[in-house]
Motif scaffolding. Structure first.
Motif, PDB file in Angstrom:
ATOM      1  N   THR A 273     -31.746  16.541  38.081  1.00  0.00           N
ATOM      2  CA  THR A 273     -31.706  16.076  36.691  1.00  0.00           C
ATOM      3  C   THR A 273     -33.112  16.014  36.112  1.00  0.00           C
ATOM      4  O   THR A 273     -33.350  16.414  34.962  1.00  0.00           O
ATOM      5  N   GLU A 274     -34.050  15.524  36.902  1.00  0.00           N
ATOM      6  CA  GLU A 274     -35.436  15.475  36.447  1.00  0.00           C
ATOM      7  C   GLU A 274     -35.980  16.885  36.227  1.00  0.00           C
ATOM      8  O   GLU A 274     -36.726  17.131  35.264  1.00  0.00           O
ATOM      9  N   GLY A 275     -35.603  17.826  37.099  1.00  0.00           N
ATOM     10  CA  GLY A 275     -36.015  19.211  36.918  1.00  0.00           C
ATOM     11  C   GLY A 275     -35.477  19.794  35.624  1.00  0.00           C
ATOM     12  O   GLY A 275     -36.173  20.548  34.924  1.00  0.00           O
ATOM     13  N   ILE A 276     -34.236  19.458  35.285  1.00  0.00           N
ATOM     14  CA  ILE A 276     -33.637  19.933  34.033  1.00  0.00           C
ATOM     15  C   ILE A 276     -34.400  19.380  32.828  1.00  0.00           C
ATOM     16  O   ILE A 276     -34.695  20.103  31.870  1.00  0.00           O
ATOM     17  N   VAL A 277     -34.724  18.088  32.887  1.00  0.00           N
ATOM     18  CA  VAL A 277     -35.500  17.473  31.804  1.00  0.00           C
ATOM     19  C   VAL A 277     -36.864  18.158  31.673  1.00  0.00           C
ATOM     20  O   VAL A 277     -37.315  18.470  30.566  1.00  0.00           O
ATOM     21  N   ALA A 278     -37.512  18.415  32.817  1.00  0.00           N
ATOM     22  CA  ALA A 278     -38.817  19.082  32.793  1.00  0.00           C
ATOM     23  C   ALA A 278     -38.712  20.487  32.214  1.00  0.00           C
ATOM     24  O   ALA A 278     -39.571  20.912  31.423  1.00  0.00           O
ATOM     25  N   LEU A 279     -37.669  21.214  32.589  1.00  0.00           N
ATOM     26  CA  LEU A 279     -37.481  22.577  32.085  1.00  0.00           C
ATOM     27  C   LEU A 279     -37.291  22.573  30.567  1.00  0.00           C
ATOM     28  O   LEU A 279     -37.850  23.415  29.847  1.00  0.00           O
ATOM     29  N   ILE A 280     -36.495  21.638  30.076  1.00  0.00           N
ATOM     30  CA  ILE A 280     -36.259  21.533  28.629  1.00  0.00           C
ATOM     31  C   ILE A 280     -37.564  21.280  27.888  1.00  0.00           C
ATOM     32  O   ILE A 280     -37.859  21.929  26.871  1.00  0.00           O
ATOM     33  N   TRP A 281     -38.375  20.357  28.397  1.00  0.00           N
ATOM     34  CA  TRP A 281     -39.626  20.035  27.715  1.00  0.00           C
ATOM     35  C   TRP A 281     -40.649  21.156  27.856  1.00  0.00           C
ATOM     36  O   TRP A 281     -41.454  21.377  26.945  1.00  0.00           O
ATOM     37  N   ALA A 282     -40.633  21.880  28.980  1.00  0.00           N
ATOM     38  CA  ALA A 282     -41.531  23.029  29.125  1.00  0.00           C
ATOM     39  C   ALA A 282     -41.191  24.101  28.096  1.00  0.00           C
ATOM     40  O   ALA A 282     -42.082  24.693  27.467  1.00  0.00           O
ATOM     41  N   ALA A 283     -39.894  24.342  27.896  1.00  0.00           N
ATOM     42  CA  ALA A 283     -39.464  25.339  26.913  1.00  0.00           C
ATOM     43  C   ALA A 283     -39.800  24.887  25.496  1.00  0.00           C
ATOM     44  O   ALA A 283     -40.287  25.682  24.675  1.00  0.00           O
ATOM     45  N   ALA A 284     -39.541  23.608  25.198  1.00  0.00           N
ATOM     46  CA  ALA A 284     -39.840  23.087  23.861  1.00  0.00           C
ATOM     47  C   ALA A 284     -41.335  23.151  23.582  1.00  0.00           C
ATOM     48  O   ALA A 284     -41.760  23.503  22.471  1.00  0.00           O
ATOM     49  N   ALA A 285     -42.152  22.814  24.587  1.00  0.00           N
ATOM     50  CA  ALA A 285     -43.606  22.865  24.415  1.00  0.00           C
ATOM     51  C   ALA A 285     -44.081  24.304  24.225  1.00  0.00           C
ATOM     52  O   ALA A 285     -44.976  24.562  23.408  1.00  0.00           O
ATOM     53  N   THR A 286     -43.474  25.248  24.968  1.00  0.00           N
ATOM     54  CA  THR A 286     -43.836  26.656  24.823  1.00  0.00           C
ATOM     55  C   THR A 286     -43.586  27.123  23.391  1.00  0.00           C
ATOM     56  O   THR A 286     -44.418  27.812  22.783  1.00  0.00           O
ATOM     57  N   TYR A 287     -42.428  26.744  22.853  1.00  0.00           N
ATOM     58  CA  TYR A 287     -42.129  27.072  21.451  1.00  0.00           C
ATOM     59  C   TYR A 287     -43.154  26.438  20.519  1.00  0.00           C
ATOM     60  O   TYR A 287     -43.692  27.085  19.610  1.00  0.00           O
ATOM     61  N   PHE A 288     -43.436  25.150  20.751  1.00  0.00           N
ATOM     62  CA  PHE A 288     -44.339  24.412  19.864  1.00  0.00           C
ATOM     63  C   PHE A 288     -45.750  25.001  19.883  1.00  0.00           C
ATOM     64  O   PHE A 288     -46.407  25.094  18.840  1.00  0.00           O
ATOM     65  N   PHE A 289     -46.211  25.434  21.061  1.00  0.00           N
ATOM     66  CA  PHE A 289     -47.553  25.983  21.175  1.00  0.00           C
ATOM     67  C   PHE A 289     -47.707  27.297  20.401  1.00  0.00           C
ATOM     68  O   PHE A 289     -48.817  27.716  20.089  1.00  0.00           O
ATOM     69  N   HIS A 290     -46.577  27.953  20.124  1.00  0.00           N
ATOM     70  CA  HIS A 290     -46.626  29.211  19.384  1.00  0.00           C
ATOM     71  C   HIS A 290     -46.485  29.006  17.873  1.00  0.00           C
ATOM     72  O   HIS A 290     -46.461  29.973  17.113  1.00  0.00           O
ATOM     73  N   THR A 291     -46.365  27.751  17.446  1.00  0.00           N
ATOM     74  CA  THR A 291     -46.323  27.459  16.008  1.00  0.00           C
ATOM     75  C   THR A 291     -47.740  27.203  15.509  1.00  0.00           C
ATOM     76  O   THR A 291     -48.662  26.958  16.297  1.00  0.00           O
ATOM     77  N   GLU A 292     -47.903  27.209  14.220  1.00  0.00           N
ATOM     78  CA  GLU A 292     -49.231  26.985  13.632  1.00  0.00           C
ATOM     79  C   GLU A 292     -49.741  25.582  13.950  1.00  0.00           C
ATOM     80  O   GLU A 292     -50.915  25.382  14.254  1.00  0.00           O
ATOM     81  N   ALA A 293     -48.820  24.618  13.906  1.00  0.00           N
ATOM     82  CA  ALA A 293     -49.215  23.232  14.169  1.00  0.00           C
ATOM     83  C   ALA A 293     -49.604  23.017  15.630  1.00  0.00           C
ATOM     84  O   ALA A 293     -50.450  22.174  15.946  1.00  0.00           O
ATOM     85  N   GLY A 294     -48.970  23.785  16.522  1.00  0.00           N
ATOM     86  CA  GLY A 294     -49.210  23.572  17.942  1.00  0.00           C
ATOM     87  C   GLY A 294     -50.346  24.384  18.518  1.00  0.00           C
ATOM     88  O   GLY A 294     -50.801  24.114  19.642  1.00  0.00           O
ATOM     89  N   ALA A 295     -50.842  25.371  17.773  1.00  0.00           N
ATOM     90  CA  ALA A 295     -51.888  26.252  18.295  1.00  0.00           C
ATOM     91  C   ALA A 295     -53.160  25.476  18.636  1.00  0.00           C
ATOM     92  O   ALA A 295     -53.788  25.718  19.670  1.00  0.00           O
ATOM     93  N   ASP A 296     -53.539  24.541  17.765  1.00  0.00           N
ATOM     94  CA  ASP A 296     -54.766  23.770  18.003  1.00  0.00           C
ATOM     95  C   ASP A 296     -54.614  22.871  19.230  1.00  0.00           C
ATOM     96  O   ASP A 296     -55.561  22.697  20.001  1.00  0.00           O
ATOM     97  N   ILE A 297     -53.428  22.295  19.388  1.00  0.00           N
ATOM     98  CA  ILE A 297     -53.187  21.425  20.548  1.00  0.00           C
ATOM     99  C   ILE A 297     -53.221  22.239  21.828  1.00  0.00           C
ATOM    100  O   ILE A 297     -53.763  21.814  22.847  1.00  0.00           O
ATOM    101  N   PHE A 298     -52.648  23.457  21.769  1.00  0.00           N
ATOM    102  CA  PHE A 298     -52.668  24.330  22.943  1.00  0.00           C
ATOM    103  C   PHE A 298     -54.096  24.660  23.355  1.00  0.00           C
ATOM    104  O   PHE A 298     -54.440  24.633  24.533  1.00  0.00           O
TER     105      PHE A 298
END
Length: 479
Positions: A273-298
């Motif tokens: 279950t923890e692995g599933i939660v981690a996978l979801i957040w890794a995917a969400a963060a990957t998406y976010f890092f490719h947005t304009e708002a997330g590029a600076d944070i990345f």
């Protein structure tokens, strides 16, 4: 989204297929009287419903690990997906299940005593100090974050010191009171909130169907600081794949479980279950890092503050006001609930090796007060420094625990390769990391990897020699 979906399916399948396989190798006994019944004391040994034990175990081992660790690990690209999946199924869940079940088989024994049972008295003594130190580090690490956030959300008069004191007062109550009084009542609610937040993010991922990197694109390392995937990613993503801290928490639930048949859903299931939660957040963060708002944070690097910003931004954008509230609740409550059980584990570890009964409150205070004093003093140290040492110590403990489990399986003539391979891998990770890391020896990356490989090979040779020697001893005894 294809690679992400495939990984999600693999994690679920891993629970039902490989989890069942590991369960069969261990050989649970549903007729064995559990320590929750045979050693019931009304403080730590208390029978609890299985669903509640699962929720407590999940929140104990999770904290912010599968969120912050996964977000920071996502900067290594799609390789992070594979580590979360294979690490959870073949390393973390096996590590959690076997350590939890062995604790249950041995009267709810604490991790250092369990390690000493299979790796010897000298290792046990080292692990007693190591695990208590790690538990106090966890407590300190998981005070600074929520206390700092609470200070930002409240008037200036309620500063970091004030909130750190409040959190420590809560720690004292949660550590000293019977496990069913606070932990048994509050933890399931916080676990539900943490799961709701993850499910909400998953639903938004499916709804928006963002374009995420796929395995077919290759495994190029895009990390902005050019940190090598090996060993850095395997230390960064700990709780979402494998974590030594988990094995210190499993005895808490081993003392409350009513039947060995619940071991797979509680120990193996909580890790998946923890692995599933981690996978979801890794995917969400990957998406976010490719947005304009997330590029600076990345581009800013791997700081935990940046991970908190990602959580706040994603939840508010996708889940609205409710999501924002749950994000704050999760960022505050999750680390606190890991911190208090860390101190509780430290109390029990000390009590076990000093043979001090924990039924009287005075005896619990005798052990707990010095631990809290040390933990409070650690708050004066820079948070990022504490976190780095905690991360390495945590994974090193996982490696040692895996070796103890390997010895157990080998002695019992069971399929020890299921822990041997993860033990060798984590030995290489931890050795290489301390050689290359800024808080370590800062050696050249290539040289560090070679030394790590040689050291791991040497440990493997020692294991083979031990196996041959014990085999000869058995044959001699038979003849």
């Amino acid at each position: 989204m294809i690679s992400f979906t495939l990984c999600l399916v693999m994690l679920v399948a891993g629970y039902f297929i490989y989890g069942k396989f590991v369960e069969r190798i261990f050989g649970f006994d549903p007729k064995r009287v559990p320590p929750a019944v045979s050693m019931r004391d009304g403080v730590d040994y208390i029978p609890l419903p299985t669903w509640k034990i699962f929720m407590i175990q999940f929140l104990n081992i999770a904290g912010l690990g599968p969120i912050f660790g996964a977000i920071m690990g996502a900067k290594f690209g799609t390789a992070s997906y594979l580590w979360i999946v294979f690490g959870s199924i073949f390393a973390g869940a096996v590590h959690d299940y076997l350590s939890g079940m062995l604790s249950m088989r041995n009267g709810g024994e604490s991790l250092p005593e369990l390690i000493g049972r299979y790796l010897g008295t000298n290792v046990k003594q080292v692990m007693r100090a190591w695990t208590v130190m790690l538990m106090v580090l966890v407590g300190a690490v998981f005070v600074a974050g929520p206390a700092g956030l609470l200070a930002k959300l409240t008037p200036d008069s309620l500063n970091l010191t004030f909130w750190a004191t409040v959190v420590f007062l809560y720690y004292i109550l949660a550590t000293l009171l019977p496990i069913d009084k606070i932990i048994g009542k509050v933890y399931p609610l916080f676990a539900i909130a943490l799961l709701f937040m993850a499910v909400g993010i998953l639903a938004m991922l499916i709804w928006h169907h963002p374009q995420l990197p796929e395995f077919t694109d290759g495994f190029e390392n895009p990390h902005p600081e050019n940190l090598p995937i090996f060993p850095m990613m395997f230390i960064t993503i700990a709780c979402g794949a494998i974590s030594g801290f988990h094995a210190t928490q499993s005895p808490l639930m081993a003392r409350c479980m009513t039947n060995e048949k619940y071991g797979r859903p509680v120990f193996y299931g909580a890790m998946i279950t923890e692995g599933i939660v981690a996978l979801i957040w890794a995917a969400a963060a990957t998406y976010f890092f490719h947005t304009e708002a997330g590029a600076d944070i990345f581009a800013a690097g791997s700081g935990n503050d940046n991970a908190a910003i990602v959580v706040d931004s994603i939840t508010k954008e996708w889940l609205g006001a409710i999501g924002g509230f749950l994000a704050v609740l999760g960022v505050i409550a999750a680390p606190i609930t890991s911190g208090d059980t860390a101190f509780r584990s430290a109390r029990l570890i000390v009590a076990d090796f000093l043979h001090i009964s924990q039924k009287p409150v005075s005896k619990r205070l005798l052990i707990s007060i010095p631990l809290f004093v040390v933990g409070f003093l650690l708050l004066q140290v820079n948070f990022s420094v504490i976190w780095r040492y905690f991360a390495w110590s945590n994974q090193t403990l996982a490696a040692v625990t895996l070796w103890a489990l390997t010895i157990y399986l080998a002695r019992a003539n069971k399929l020890y390769i299921i822990t041997l391979i993860p033990a060798l891998f984590m030995t290489a990770v931890c050795t290489t990391y301390i050689l290359i890391a800024p808080e370590g020896l800062r050696m050249d990356g290539t040289v560090s990897q070679y030394i790590g490989a040689v050291f791991t090979a040497g440990v493997f040779v020692l294991f083979i020699l031990w196996k041959q020697r014990t085999g000869k001893d058995k044959r001699t005894a038979v003849s």
